[in-house]
Design an enzyme around this catalytic site. Structure first.
Site, PDB file in Angstrom:
ATOM      1  N   GLU A  22      -2.219   0.886  -0.710  1.00 26.23           N
ATOM      2  CA  GLU A  22      -3.293   1.431  -1.550  1.00 26.23           C
ATOM      3  C   GLU A  22      -3.612   2.886  -1.198  1.00 26.23           C
ATOM      4  OE1 GLU A  22      -3.821  -0.107  -4.031  1.00 26.23           O
ATOM      5  OE2 GLU A  22      -3.326  -2.164  -3.512  1.00 26.23           O
ATOM      6  N   GLY A  23      -2.580   3.634  -0.876  1.00 25.72           N
ATOM      7  CA  GLY A  23      -2.750   5.018  -0.445  1.00 25.72           C
ATOM      8  C   GLY A  23      -2.918   5.043   1.053  1.00 25.72           C
TER       9      GLY A  23
END
Length: 578
Positions: free
Chosen positions: A436-437
Site C-alpha cells: 500500500e505504498g
C-alpha cells in the site's frame, strides 16, 4: 496464548480521549449513536476476534493456501469464519444506510479492524480492502455500477481486490502495461498480468470483484494514461470471466492470505470514473487502505504486548535488584521485575496505547470530514486526515514490526521457536512496511506533497491541535509545548534547505515523518494524562496512565531530538553506490 481485545483501553480512548459521544451529537448521521451502543459493538467484535479468528491464526499459518486447477483453497476454518463475519453484519458496519449499511462511525470500524488484524492478520487480508472499494465505487462509479455492485460489497456477498502491481510496475504505476480494449456494448476487454494481488482468488465468497488499473488504446504515456476498470470473477449470465490465477506467492508471513498472480485474457470489465482518470479513483481506495494498514501495525503491537506481558509475568530467572514490597523475595523472580524487561514491556504498552489513541483520532477526523454540517470543520478534518494518513501508515507499521521484535526478545530463545506465537507475529508484521505504498513513499508523500506542497497549511492545523493541548496546563503540557516549539521552528529550515537542494527533502523525509510521529506520541500521552486527572488519585487507570505518560517523556521522547538532528544532518549529500 490467546488474544483478548483491550476493551478497557478502547473505551478509554472513545469516552475520555476523543469524547466521541459529545462529538457525535454534532454529526447528524451519528446523532443516535452513544457509548452504550459503541460498547456493544466492541464487545461483539472482541468475541468474534477472540473466539473465532484467533484460534485459526497459527493453524492457518502452518497450512497456508493451496492452488488446485486454478482454484484457491484457504486454510481450514477460514471460509466458515467468513460466513460468521457476514452473518454478524460486520462488512456493513461503516457503510451508508442507503446502500444497506449500518451507518456507524469510522472510528468504530477502526476498532474492529484493530481486533481483526491483531487476532488473525492473514484472514483479515481478504476483507481489508472492502471498505476502500466501497468508497471508490460510491465516489466514482456510474449509478448503474453502484446499483449492481455496492449491495454485494456491503453485505459481504462479494469481496473486492485492488489490482495495481505488475511484474515491471510496482511503485511506478506509469510503467504498467495491462490494457483495456473497448467493446461494442460499452464494456472493455481487459488483458494483462497482475502480481501480488491479495485475495485474487479464494473460496470465502462466491464472487470476487477486481478493480484493475489498465490502459485504454488512446491512453497517453505515464501515470496520466491509467484507467480503472471493474472486472468481476463471474458475469451476470453465470459464466466465468477470463480471469485466471497462475500462482501463489510463498511468503515470509501472512501465509493464510492468498497472494496471487493473476492473468486477464480479454476479461470483461467496466470503466469506473473517467477514462485516463484511474489514479484519482484508485487513490480513494488506497488512502482508505493506508489507514487500515496502519491499524495492522497497531494490531501487531497489541498482540506482541499481550504475549510478552503474559510470558514475562510467568517466566522466572534470577533475583531482581528491586521488587515491590508486595512481592516476596525468592531465589528467582518473574522476569517482569528485571529493569531491562520492565523497560521493554513499558515501551510495548506505551507505544501501543499511544498508537491506539492516534489511530482512532484519525478515523474520527474522517467521520467529521464526511458528516459535519459545518463547511470549515469539514475542510479542516479532511486536511488533517490526509496529513495523518502517511504518518500513521508508516510509523504504525514500523512500530508493529519493531515492537514484535522487542517482544520476541522478552521470550529469549523460546521466542525464536514456533512453540510461542510471537515469531508468527514478527513474520506477519513485516509486510505492512512494504505494501500500500512503502514507508519510504509515505515519507516522501508527507514531506513533499502534504507539508511543502500546500505551503504548510495542513501542517499548521496539526501543530495547532498539539499546541492547544500544550496550553492546557495539565501534567506534561510543558514538555509537549517544547516539542511543538521545536517542530514549528524546523519547518522554515526545511523549506530553505529544500529550495537550495531539490534532493534534500527526499533525504530528510524518513526522519521528518518519524519526528512528526514522535510529536504525535507526546500529544497522545499529554492528552491521556489530562484526561485521567479527573479520576480519584488511587484509581488504577489514573495511576497507570500517568506512569505511562511519564515513561513516554522520560524514555521515548529523546528519539525526537535524534530525528530532529537527522533532519538537519540530511543537508549532507549522499554518495552514489557504484
Amino acid at each position: 496464548m490467546g488474544y483478548k481485545a483491550p476493551l478497557g483501553d478502547m473505551q478509554f480512548v472513545l469516552q475520555h480521549w476523543l469524547g466521541v459521544e459529545r462529538a457525535w451529537r454534532d454529526l447528524p448521521a451519528y446523532a443516535e449513536v452513544d457509548l452504550a451502543l459503541a460498547g456493544q459493538v466492541l464487545e461483539e467484535a472482541a468475541r468474534f476476534a477472540g473466539e473465532v479468528l484467533a484460534p485459526l491464526n497459527s493453524a492457518g499459518d502452518r497450512q497456508g493456501c493451496r492452488l488446485l486447477e486454478g482454484e484457491v483453497l484457504t486454510p481450514d476454518g477460514f471460509p466458515a469464519a467468513y460466513r460468521a463475519y457476514v452473518d454478524g453484519g460486520w462488512p456493513a458496519l461503516a457503510c451508508a444506510v442507503e446502500q444497506g449499511g449500518q451507518g456507524l462511525p469510522q472510528v468504530l470500524d477502526a476498532a474492529l479492524l484493530e481486533m481483526l488484524y491483531a487476532s488473525n492478520h492473514a484472514w483479515a487480508m481478504y476483507t481489508g480492502i472492502a471498505h476502500g472499494a466501497y468508497l471508490c465505487l460510491k465516489t466514482h462509479a456510474s449509478e448503474a455500477l453502484q446499483q449492481r455492485w455496492l449491495p454485494g460489497i456491503v453485505s459481504g456477498e462479494t469481496l473486492p481486490t485492488m489490482c495495481l502491481t505488475e511484474p515491471q510496475a510496482g511503485s511506478d504505476v506509469g510503467l504498467l502495461r495491462c490494457r483495456a480494449e473497448p467493446l461494442a456494448d460499452g464494456s472493455y476487454a481487459v488483458s494483462g498480468n497482475k502480481l501480488f494481488i491479495s485475495g485474487g482468488e479464494h473460496d470465502l465468497s462466491r464472487d470476487i470483484l477486481h478493480l484493475v488499473l489498465a490502459r485504454l488504446p488512446d491512453a497517453p504515456a505515464g501515470s496520466r494514461g491509467v484507467s480503472l476498470l471493474l472486472v468481476p470473477k463471474w458475469l451476470d449470465d453465470g459464466t466465468r470471466n477470463a480471469v485466471h490465477c497462475d500462482g501463489l506467492e510463498h511468503k515470509l508471513g501472512i501465509r493464510g492470505s492468498a497472494t496471487c498472480a493473476l492473468r486477464f485474457e480479454g476479461a470483461r470489465g467496466w470503466l469506473v470514473g473517467e477514462a485516463h482518470g484511474g489514479l484519482a479513483a484508485m487513490f480513494v481506495m488506497m488512502n482508505s487502505a493506508r489507514l487500515h494498514v496502519g491499524l495492522q501495525g497497531l494490531g501487531h503491537a497489541e498482540a506482541a504486548w499481550q504475549c510478552a506481558r503474559e510470558y514475562a509475568l510467568e517466566r522466572r530467572q534470577m533475583r531482581a535488584p528491586r521488587r515491590p514490597t508486595s512481592v516476596p523475595a525468592t531465589a528467582a523472580d518473574p522476569i517482569s521485575l528485571h529493569p531491562a524487561m520492565r523497560r521493554s514491556l513499558l515501551e510495548l504498552r506505551v507505544r501501543t496505547e499511544g498508537m491506539r489513541a492516534l489511530g482512532y483520532w484519525a478515523a474520527h477526523w474522517l467521520d467529521i470530514a464526511a458528516e459535519s454540517v459545518e463547511g470549515g470543520q469539514r475542510d479542516k478534518a479532511t486536511k488533517l486526515a490526509a496529513l495523518l494518513t502517511p504518518i500513521i501508515k508508516a510509523s504504525f507499521t514500523d512500530q508493529g514490526f519493531t515492537l514484535a521484535s522487542k517482544a520476541l526478545q522478552v521470550f529469549g530463545g523460546y521466542g525464536y521457536t514456533a512453540e510461542f506465537p510471537i515469531e508468527q507475529t514478527l513474520r506477519d508484521s513485516r509486510i505492512a512496511l512494504i505494501y500500500e505504498g512503502s514507508n519510504e513513499i509515505q515519507a516522501n508523500d508527507l514531506l513533499l506533497r502534504k507539508v511543502l506542497g500546500d505551503g504548510g497549511e495542513a501542517f499548521a492545523l496539526l501543530l495547532g491541535e498539539l499546541q492547544a493541548e500544550a496550553a492546557s496546563g495539565a501534567p506534561f503540557a510543558d514538555a509537549l509545548g517544547e516539542t511543538c516549539e521545536a517542530l514549528g521552528a524546523l519547518l522554515p529550515e526545511v523549506r530553505a534547505f529544500s529550495a537550495a537542494d531539490d534532493e534534500y527533502p527526499y533525504r530528510a523525509a524518513g526522519d521528518f515523518l518519524s519526528l512528526c510521529a514522535m510529536a504525535l506520541l507526546a500529544f497522545a500521552w499529554a492528552r491521556s494524562a489530562r484526561c485521567v486527572m479527573a479520576l480519584a488519585e488511587d484509581d488504577p487507570l489514573r495511576v497507570e496512565k500517568l506512569e505511562s505518560a511519564g515513561f513516554c517523556f522520560d524514555y521515548l521522547m529523546p528519539d525526537f531530538d535524534r530525528h530532529l538532528a537527522a533532519v538537519r544532518a540530511a543537508r549532507a549529500p549522499l554518495p552514489f553506490i557504484a
